[in-house]
Design an enzyme around this catalytic site. Structure first.
Site, PDB file in Angstrom:
ATOM      1  N   LYS A 205     -26.604 -42.165 -52.666  1.00  0.00           N
ATOM      2  CA  LYS A 205     -28.026 -42.064 -52.643  1.00  0.00           C
ATOM      3  C   LYS A 205     -28.747 -41.094 -53.593  1.00  0.00           C
ATOM      4  O   LYS A 205     -28.864 -39.909 -53.319  1.00  0.00           O
ATOM      5  CB  LYS A 205     -28.560 -41.719 -51.255  1.00  0.00           C
ATOM      6  CG  LYS A 205     -30.042 -42.308 -50.785  1.00  0.00           C
ATOM      7  CD  LYS A 205     -30.190 -42.126 -49.210  1.00  0.00           C
ATOM      8  CE  LYS A 205     -31.664 -41.997 -48.928  1.00  0.00           C
ATOM      9  NZ  LYS A 205     -32.346 -43.526 -49.394  1.00  0.00           N
TER      10      LYS A 205
HETATM   11  N1  PMP Z   1     -31.258 -49.353 -48.921  1.00  0.00           N
HETATM   12  C1  PMP Z   1     -32.025 -48.416 -49.833  1.00  0.00           C
HETATM   13  C2  PMP Z   1     -32.237 -48.547 -51.106  1.00  0.00           C
HETATM   14  C3  PMP Z   1     -32.426 -47.112 -49.094  1.00  0.00           C
HETATM   15  O1  PMP Z   1     -33.406 -46.268 -49.764  1.00  0.00           O
HETATM   16  C4  PMP Z   1     -32.292 -47.168 -47.541  1.00  0.00           C
HETATM   17  C5  PMP Z   1     -33.058 -46.152 -47.033  1.00  0.00           C
HETATM   18  N2  PMP Z   1     -32.122 -44.695 -47.008  1.00  0.00           N
HETATM   19  C6  PMP Z   1     -31.717 -47.928 -46.788  1.00  0.00           C
HETATM   20  C7  PMP Z   1     -31.155 -49.182 -47.752  1.00  0.00           C
HETATM   21  C8  PMP Z   1     -31.449 -47.883 -45.474  1.00  0.00           C
HETATM   22  O2  PMP Z   1     -30.699 -46.974 -45.309  1.00  0.00           O
HETATM   23  P1  PMP Z   1     -30.621 -46.234 -43.919  1.00  0.00           P
HETATM   24  O3  PMP Z   1     -30.577 -47.086 -42.727  1.00  0.00           O
HETATM   25  O4  PMP Z   1     -29.414 -45.502 -43.775  1.00  0.00           O
HETATM   26  O5  PMP Z   1     -31.836 -45.462 -43.917  1.00  0.00           O
END
Ligand code: PMP
Length: 308
Positions: free
Chosen positions: A154
């Site tokens: 991320k």
């Molecule tokens: N994909 C992207 C590109 C994101 O930014 C997020 C948000 N964090 C998610 C998927 C979903 O991940 P999570 O459920 O861990 O927040």
């Protein structure tokens, strides 16, 4: 009055005092990794429930590893700091915590090595991110590839890709974008994972389709398996398959679980959240506010000091 606090340069300070210099490496080159953690307010017991906090900090460490950043705190310590911030800030509404590991050296030069890293965490009130049901379109922007900037990390810089897609969707009158990967298969939303239901089967793209491996997605998959007896099928999904899906929903820390009722001006199913989406949604929303005993290990309670 609630006041947001931040963890910055090793101390807990009012958010207004957490400032970085303009030469900070991360600001110039997008060299930071981050997380979003939801604090879901439960009015009945006057408690904020931090959803799957440990898993988010573990993913922060994984993202740091991919970028070769050093994280100076243990996951246990980061969890303690996060709870302290929530309790000290004292919000009595839904909040969002933003942990970040960033290259903090104030020096120009594109690289990842021989630079200092710092960890910060701030929080802010954060209501619902998407409408109760969302209308999507397929973005003309392709999802970045693992061979470019790996989306399973991320990384702040990657979010230019997401922002291009989100803005295009919004300016074209849609709530959210669906991005295809370089192979033309469905990848994910700008900040959400995507699922479809076809003939009773729950289907999502594979981790190799250039998606962030979502923590909300993993939780919903566990609920589907344990509570509805539905196993996930991970496989490539074509854009046109979404047009004939019975149900579609997105998951994410900001978006929670959001039913998608339209894709590229084609109605999904009946145009209302379908039965599997609705059941998962009920189960999920109970879990995140600490209302499910069975899944209470997913929630860390924090009690706002000013609310008591
Ligand atoms: N994909 C992207 C590109 C994101 O930014 C997020 C948000 N964090 C998610 C998927 C979903 O991940 P999570 O459920 O861990 O927040």
């Amino acid at each position: 009055m609630p006041t947001p606090y931040a963890y910055f340069q090793g101390n807990i300070v009012p958010l207004s005092e957490a400032k970085i210099g303009v030469m900070t490496h991360a600001f110039n080159y997008g060299t930071a990794v981050f997380e979003g953690i939801r604090g879901n307010w439960n009015e009945d017991d006057q408690t904020t429930y931090l959803f799957r906090m440990r898993e988010h900090f573990e993913r922060l460490v994984q993202s740091s590893k991919i970028l070769t950043f050093q994280v100076h705190q243990t996951v246990d310590r980061l969890c303690e700091i996060a709870v302290e911030l929530v309790e000290k800030s004292g919000f009595t509404e839904d909040i969002y915590l933003r942990p970040m590991v960033y290259l903090s050296t104030e020096q120009l030069g594109v690289r990842l090595h021989n630079l200092e890293s710092e960890t910060l965490i701030f929080l802010t009130p954060f209501p619902a991110y998407l409408p109760e049901t969302a209308r999507c379109h397929t973005s003309t922007w392709r999802r970045v590839d693992d061979t470019g900037i790996p989306p399973r990390a991320k990384v702040t810089g990657i979010y230019v890709n997401s922002a291009l897609a989100k803005t295009e969707a919004n300016l074209n009158g849609f709530d959210e974008a669906i991005m295809l990967n370089a192979n033309g298969h469905v990848s994910e939303g700008s900040g959400e994972n995507i699922f479809m239901v076809r003939k009773g089967k729950l289907i999502s793209p594979t981790p190799a389709d250039n998606v962030l491996e979502g923590i909300t997605a993993a939780s919903v998959v566990e609920l589907a398996k344990n509570e509805l007896g539905i196993e996930l099928v991970e496989r490539e999904i074509d854009r046109s398959e979404l047009y004939i899906a019975d149900e579609i929903f997105m998951t994410g820390t900001a978006a929670h679980l959001t039913p998608i009722v339209e894709v590229d001006r084609r109605t999904v199913g009946t145009g209302k959240p379908g039965p599997i989406t609705s059941q998962l949604s009920h189960l999920f929303y109970d879990c995140i506010r600490g209302r499910s005993e069975k899944y209470s290990q997913w929630c860390t309670p924090a009690r706002a000091r000013v609310a008591r």
